[in-house]
Design an enzyme around this catalytic site. Structure first.
Site, PDB file in Angstrom:
ATOM      1  CE  LYS A 265      -3.062   2.736   3.049  1.00  0.00           C
ATOM      2  NZ  LYS A 265      -3.858   2.782   4.294  1.00  0.00           N
ATOM      3  CG  ASP A 270      -5.324   8.156   4.535  1.00  0.00           C
ATOM      4  OD1 ASP A 270      -6.262   8.773   3.984  1.00  0.00           O
ATOM      5  OD2 ASP A 270      -5.483   7.156   5.270  1.00  0.00           O
ATOM      6  CE  LYS A 277      -6.241   9.045   8.003  1.00  0.00           C
ATOM      7  NZ  LYS A 277      -6.871   7.971   8.800  1.00  0.00           N
ATOM      8  CG  ASP A 288      -1.667   5.485   4.901  1.00  0.00           C
ATOM      9  OD1 ASP A 288      -1.476   4.446   5.545  1.00  0.00           O
ATOM     10  OD2 ASP A 288      -2.767   5.805   4.413  1.00  0.00           O
ATOM     11  CD  GLU A 349      -6.532   5.344   2.610  1.00  0.00           C
ATOM     12  OE1 GLU A 349      -7.498   5.410   3.401  1.00  0.00           O
ATOM     13  OE2 GLU A 349      -5.359   5.164   2.987  1.00  0.00           O
ATOM     14  NE  ARG A 351     -10.618  -1.064   4.183  1.00  0.00           N
ATOM     15  CZ  ARG A 351     -11.162  -1.205   5.384  1.00  0.00           C
ATOM     16  NH1 ARG A 351     -12.281  -1.884   5.539  1.00  0.00           N
ATOM     17  NH2 ARG A 351     -10.574  -0.698   6.448  1.00  0.00           N
TER      18      ARG A 351
HETATM   19  N1  BES Z   1      -3.929   4.858   6.931  1.00  0.00           N
HETATM   20  C1  BES Z   1      -5.001   4.591   7.793  1.00  0.00           C
HETATM   21  C2  BES Z   1      -4.648   3.628   8.929  1.00  0.00           C
HETATM   22  C3  BES Z   1      -3.616   4.102   9.919  1.00  0.00           C
HETATM   23  C4  BES Z   1      -4.007   4.666  11.121  1.00  0.00           C
HETATM   24  C5  BES Z   1      -2.287   3.912   9.694  1.00  0.00           C
HETATM   25  C6  BES Z   1      -3.077   5.080  12.043  1.00  0.00           C
HETATM   26  C7  BES Z   1      -1.329   4.311  10.630  1.00  0.00           C
HETATM   27  C8  BES Z   1      -1.730   4.891  11.807  1.00  0.00           C
HETATM   28  C9  BES Z   1      -6.165   3.982   6.998  1.00  0.00           C
HETATM   29  O1  BES Z   1      -6.264   4.396   5.696  1.00  0.00           O
HETATM   30  C10 BES Z   1      -7.421   4.387   7.697  1.00  0.00           C
HETATM   31  O2  BES Z   1      -7.694   5.552   7.710  1.00  0.00           O
HETATM   32  N2  BES Z   1      -8.147   3.412   8.243  1.00  0.00           N
HETATM   33  C11 BES Z   1      -9.352   3.680   8.933  1.00  0.00           C
HETATM   34  C12 BES Z   1     -10.353   2.648   8.498  1.00  0.00           C
HETATM   35  C13 BES Z   1     -11.764   2.965   8.904  1.00  0.00           C
HETATM   36  C14 BES Z   1     -12.260   4.200   8.190  1.00  0.00           C
HETATM   37  C15 BES Z   1     -12.627   1.783   8.583  1.00  0.00           C
HETATM   38  C16 BES Z   1      -9.060   3.577  10.420  1.00  0.00           C
HETATM   39  O3  BES Z   1      -8.226   2.781  10.832  1.00  0.00           O
HETATM   40  O4  BES Z   1      -9.657   4.357  11.176  1.00  0.00           O
HETATM   41 ZN    ZN Z   2      -4.559   4.986   4.772  1.00  0.00          ZN
HETATM   42 MN    MN Z   3      -7.375   6.165   5.472  1.00  0.00          MN
END
Ligand code: BES
Ligand code: ZN
Ligand code: MN
Length: 498
Positions: A265, A270, A277, A288, A349, A351
């Site tokens: 990935k 992000d 966020k 990311d 995103e 996935r």
């Molecule tokens: N890049 C993030 C996950 C992440 C969080 C990586 C903290 C490193 C540190 C990912 O794209 C994300 O935002 N995931 C969400 C998924 C949710 C919306 C289902 C998450 O983990 O909150």
């Molecule tokens: Zn992400």
């Molecule tokens: Mn994300």
């Protein structure tokens, strides 16, 4: 810093390092130097109540009777239990103790050690590897030190003296390539997103053709032709266009050797997109792309050490931004596999990027297995913190091999379950699936999503959100971006497929 392996002859200049056993026992070389200095070493050990605990250090500055700037006495703990990763940490600590001193050169003298669990040449090579990793610094955005105050506190040469020094040098050669791969991955993760756009990341991958990788870059037009709409949808709100990079290493001698595939990935930043966020800590999302960085570092390591395998690394590079053109919650996209996805949260995103990258990898390369790495979910941090990465797999053999490679390399993984019941949680009312599950088991539902894109191919997903970035300082890593995954996967390949 130059690293050398030499005969075990203590130099009269710079720093000297000796390893001391658990009972405070000195080897023959150290005992000889102790005599030369009128017993300064043993007195220093006594006065500091040195017990030889692993990584404990006693420093004797300007020893009498010798030209050395300092002598370090370093505990190695229980030699009968000393592992390769212990040796790496030892090397890291020794570098740390020397790196900030005025000594420009240092020599670690390795006596013959009775009962040592690994050969001394391996001890030397692994210590050198650890020192290399510890010495890494991301300083490109720091103004250089003033001309009138040159940075004198920098070790320029570190040598390891041991009887089997030729063997040690030979063992270190591939490790040096792995260290380069780790440092490349760290550089990529540390690099801010205004400089490391998808195009810039791809450009850095292209450069790896110099070390023998075959590198292909797909631009948006080509990805559109291949119907990679899940990946393209994530990048459509960004002014920086998306890329997909394919790196190949054909090192197997056997003409019909299997192809090993690694997918990463690579979200260069992000923001969450329209599902924006919160502001606090968002800067971390420059990391990311830690999965893509690890895949890139791994491919560089394989080429560097001329690994006798065939491997392909595929990374999806996109930037996830909110914009008038950005994807909306509620949108439906048709992925390259033909499966449709209802996007209910644009922050899920990773996935989407991986779905198309996995489809392309399985279709084009029919690999023996595919392992993907991704900073996929915040939930994996809740479950495992920063010590273990999360492992998910549809194949028990592959999972067991990864677990063992994790223990041996020190980059550990912990397996979490997949199950039909979790899979149901991503069924959608309007499309084949939705891109979020419910409130619970967020890391697992993300993994279930990926599983829908690999068919019968043996597959493992490693969630590195906790281990790739914002890393705790360790004996062999002081960098924000850890380069996690390079050593793990290199170990898997070296032990199981070469
Ligand atoms: N890049 C993030 C996950 C992440 C969080 C990586 C903290 C490193 C540190 C990912 O794209 C994300 O935002 N995931 C969400 C998924 C949710 C919306 C289902 C998450 O983990 O909150
Ligand atoms: Zn992400
Ligand atoms: Mn994300």
């Amino acid at each position: 810093m130059k690293i050398n392996f030499t005969k075990p002859v203590p130099t009269e200049r710079g720093a000297l390092v000796f390893l001391i056993g658990e009972d405070g026992a000195m080897g023959a070389m150290a005992a000889h130097i102790n005599e030369q200095t009128g017993g300064q070493l043993s007195r220093a050990l006594d006065i500091s109540e040195f017990k030889g605990k692993a990584k404990s250090v006693v420093e004797v500055v300007a020893p009498s009777g010798r030209g050395n700037s300092r002598i370090l006495l370093v505990g190695i703990g229980n030699v009968e239990k000393l592992t390769a990763t212990d040796a790496e940490q030892l090397g890291g600590e020794i570098y740390a103790r020397l790196g900030g001193t005025t000594s420009r050169t240092a020599a670690v003298m390795i006596d013959e050690i009775e009962g040592l669990a690994i050969p001394t040449e391996e001890l030397a090579a692994r210590m050198a590897f650890g020192a290399r990793l510890r010495a890494y610094k991301f300083a490109k955005y720091k103004s250089p030190p003033k001309k009138d105050k040159p940075d004198s506190k920098n070790l320029t040469t570190l040598s390891f003296g041991c009887a089997r020094h030729t063997e040690a040098a030979k063992l270190f050669q591939p490790l040096e390539s792995v260290a380069r791969g780790v440092c490349l991955a760290r550089d990529l993760v540390n690099e801010p997103a205004n400089s490391l756009t998808p195009a810039e990341f791809a450009k850095r991958c292209r450069k790896l053709a110099d070390i023998g990788l075959e590198v292909d870059v797909l631009r948006e037009k080509e990805m559109r032709m291949r119907k990679m709409n899940a990946l393209l949808g994530v990048g459509q709100g960004s002014a920086n266009s998306s890329r997909l990079v394919i790196m190949r290493w054909d090192g197997a001698e056997d003409a019909d050797a299997p192809m090993l595939a690694f997918v990463g990935k690579g979200v260069t930043f992000d923001t969450g997109g329209i599902s924006l966020k919160p502001g606090a800590g968002m800067g971390d999302m420059k990391g990311d792309m830690g999965g893509a960085a690890a895949v890139t570092g791994l491919m560089a390591a394989l080429a560097g050490r001329k690994a006798r395998v065939n491997a392909v690394g595929v990374i999806g590079l996109v930037e996830n931004m909110p914009d008038g053109k950005a994807q909306r919650p509620g949108d439906v996209v048709t992925s390259m596999s033909g499966q449709t996805i209802e996007i209910l949260n644009t922050d899920a995103e990773g996935r989407l990027v991986l779905a198309d990258a996995l489809t392309l990898t399985c279709e084009d390369y029919k690999p023996e297995f595919v392992v993907n790495l991704a900073t996929l979910t915040g939930a994996i941090l809740v479950a495992l913190g920063k010590e273990y990465a999360g492992l998910f797999s549809n194949n028990d053999d592959l999972a067991a091999r990864l677990t063992s490679a994790g223990e041996k390399s020190g980059e550990k993984v912990w397996r979490l379950p997949l199950h039909e019941v979790y899979d149901k949680m991503i069924d959608s009312k309007v499309a084949d699936m939705k891109n979020i599950g419910g409130r619970w088991a967020g890391s697992i539902t993300a993994a279930q999503f990926l599983q829908r894109y690999v068919g019968e191919t043996p597959w493992a997903h490693i969630d590195v959100a906790g281990t790739a970035m914002d890393s705790p300082a360790t004996a062999i890593n002081q960098s924000w971006g850890s380069g996690y995954g390079v050593r793990l996967l290199d170990r898997l390949i070296a032990d199981e497929y070469e």
